[in-house]
Scaffold this active site. Structure first.
Site, short mmCIF file in Angstrom:
data_model
loop_
_atom_site.label_atom_id
_atom_site.label_comp_id
_atom_site.label_asym_id
_atom_site.label_seq_id
_atom_site.Cartn_x
_atom_site.Cartn_y
_atom_site.Cartn_z
N ASP A 206 -0.43 10.20 48.83
CA ASP A 206 -1.02 10.65 47.56
C ASP A 206 -1.09 9.53 46.53
OD1 ASP A 206 -2.09 12.68 45.86
OD2 ASP A 206 -0.14 12.90 44.89
N SER A 230 -4.54 15.83 41.55
CA SER A 230 -4.80 16.26 42.93
C SER A 230 -4.96 17.77 42.96
CB SER A 230 -3.64 15.85 43.84
OG SER A 230 -3.44 14.46 43.82
N GLN A 280 -8.35 14.69 50.77
CA GLN A 280 -7.87 15.20 49.48
C GLN A 280 -9.05 15.37 48.53
OE1 GLN A 280 -5.60 12.90 46.20
NE2 GLN A 280 -3.98 13.96 47.32
#
Length: 294
Positions: A206, A230, A280
C-alpha cells in the site's frame, strides 16, 4: 527498538483478547489517518492466527471504510467462514472507537501440485544496488532534508528505490505514462515465520501503488494537490517469498476518472518470477474540497 524492521514485526504482533478477537497497536504518528497498509497487515495477522499454519494465504480482498485515528488501538474481529479440505476462508472486521473502519476477506489454500505458466516481466530495470535510496534522491534534489523528512526516512521499515527517474516539477511530468517501478525490501531481518513475511509485504503493497495514478498529474514529492485515500485493495499470492529480500514492484494505472484512480502491480523476485499480483483503487480529491472522508 531502534530497527524499523523490528518495530514492524512488533506492530504485527497482535494481542489476543478473545478466541476470535485481537487488538493491534496504532502508533501515534503525525498523520491525518492510520496508514492503510498497517490495518491490512494487522487484519491479515488476525485471520492467520485462527488458521492452520500449513495453509498459506492465497488471496485477500479489502475495503477501507473510514480513516483510522493514529494512537488509538484497533480491534480485529474474525469470523471463521469456512474450513474446507483445501481452502480456509476468514472474514475480519476492524473496529476503532466503536466504528468499523476496515473489512477484509482472506482465503488460505493448502499447497498442491498443478500446471505452471507465467508471462515475462513487462520490462527490464536496473538492479537495486544501482539505484539511490529515497533519502539520497531527496538530498540530491533538496540538499539537507527537513527534520520531518529525515525522521520519516529513519523510521521507514522498507528500503524503497525507484527504478524510474523521479520528476520534480510540473514541466517534467508532461507526457509521463502512468507507470512506476520500485525495488523494496525490509530494512532488517523479519524472522522465519511465513505469515509475518506475507503480512509485511501486505503492509508494503500500500506504500507506493497509487504513485502510478499520480505520475501524469503532479510530481510525487512536494506539496500534493490532492487528498488521497485507498478505497479497496486486492492481492493474490502465487509463490513463497521473503519480504526482507529485494523484490520489484512494477506498477501501472490503466485509468483514472470521476475522482477515482485504479492501479495494479506485479511483485517479482530478482529472477523475474511473479510472486504477488495487486490491484487497488484510490480516491483523489482536490485539496480545496470540503469532503474529507470517502
Amino acid at each position: 527498538m531502534t530497527n524499523p524492521a523490528e518495530r514492524l514485526v512488533d506492530l504485527l504482533d497482535l494481542e489476543q483478547i478473545e478466541v476470535n478477537i485481537f487488538r493491534g497497536r496504532s502508533p501515534q504518528e503525525s498523520l491525518q489517518r492510520v496508514f492503510g497498509g498497517q490495518v491490512a497487515g494487522q487484519a491479515l495477522v488476525a485471520a492467520g492466527r485462527t488458521t492452520e499454519r500449513d495453509r498459506p494465504v492465497h488471496s485477500l480482498h479489502a475495503y477501507f471504510l473510514r480513516p483510522g485515528r493514529p494512537g488509538v488501538p484497533i480491534v480485529y474481529q474474525v469470523e471463521r467462514v469456512r474450513d474446507g479440505r483445501s481452502f480456509t476462508t476468514r472474514r475480519v472486521v476492524a473496529v476503532q472507537q466503536g466504528r468499523t473502519i476496515f473489512n477484509l476477506t482472506v482465503s488460505f489454500h493448502k499447497p498442491e501440485p498443478g500446471f505452471t505458466h507465467q508471462l515475462p516481466m513487462r520490462r527490464a530495470v536496473p538492479g537495486p544496488e544501482e539505484l539511490p535510496t529515497i533519502a539520497e534522491e531527496l538530498r540530491g534534489h533538496l540538499g539537507e532534508l527537513p527534520e520531518a523528512l529525515e525522521r520519516m526516512a529513519r523510521r521507514q521499515p522498507f528500503d524503497i528505490r525507484y527504478a524510474d527517474r523521479l520528476r520534480w516539477t510540473p514541466d517534467e511530468i508532461e507526457g509521463a505514462e502512468p507507470r512506476s517501478a520500485v525495488w523494496m525490501r525490509a530494512v532488517g531481518p523479519l524472522g522465519d515465520d511465513p505469515l509475518v513475511h506475507t503480512c509485511a509485504l501486505t503492509y508494503a503493497s500500500d506504500m507506493t501503488l497509487l504513485d502510478a495514478v499520480r505520475i501524469p498529474i503532479e510530481p510525487l514529492w512536494g506539496r500534493r494537490g490532492f487528498d488521497m485515500a485507498s478505497l479497496d485493495h486486492a492481492m493474490w499470492f502465487h509463490r513463497p517469498f521473503r519480504a526482507d529480500e529485494w523484490f520489484l514492484y512494477d506498477q501501472e494505472s490503466p485509468i483514472a476518472i470521476g475522482g477515482r484512480g485504479l492501479a495494479r502491480g506485479g511483485i517479482y523476485d530478482r529472477e523475474g518470477r511473479l510472486l504477488v499480483s495487486v490491484v487497488q483503487e484510490g480516491l483523489f480529491r482536490p485539496r480545496d474540497s470540503s469532503v474529507t472522508e470517502p
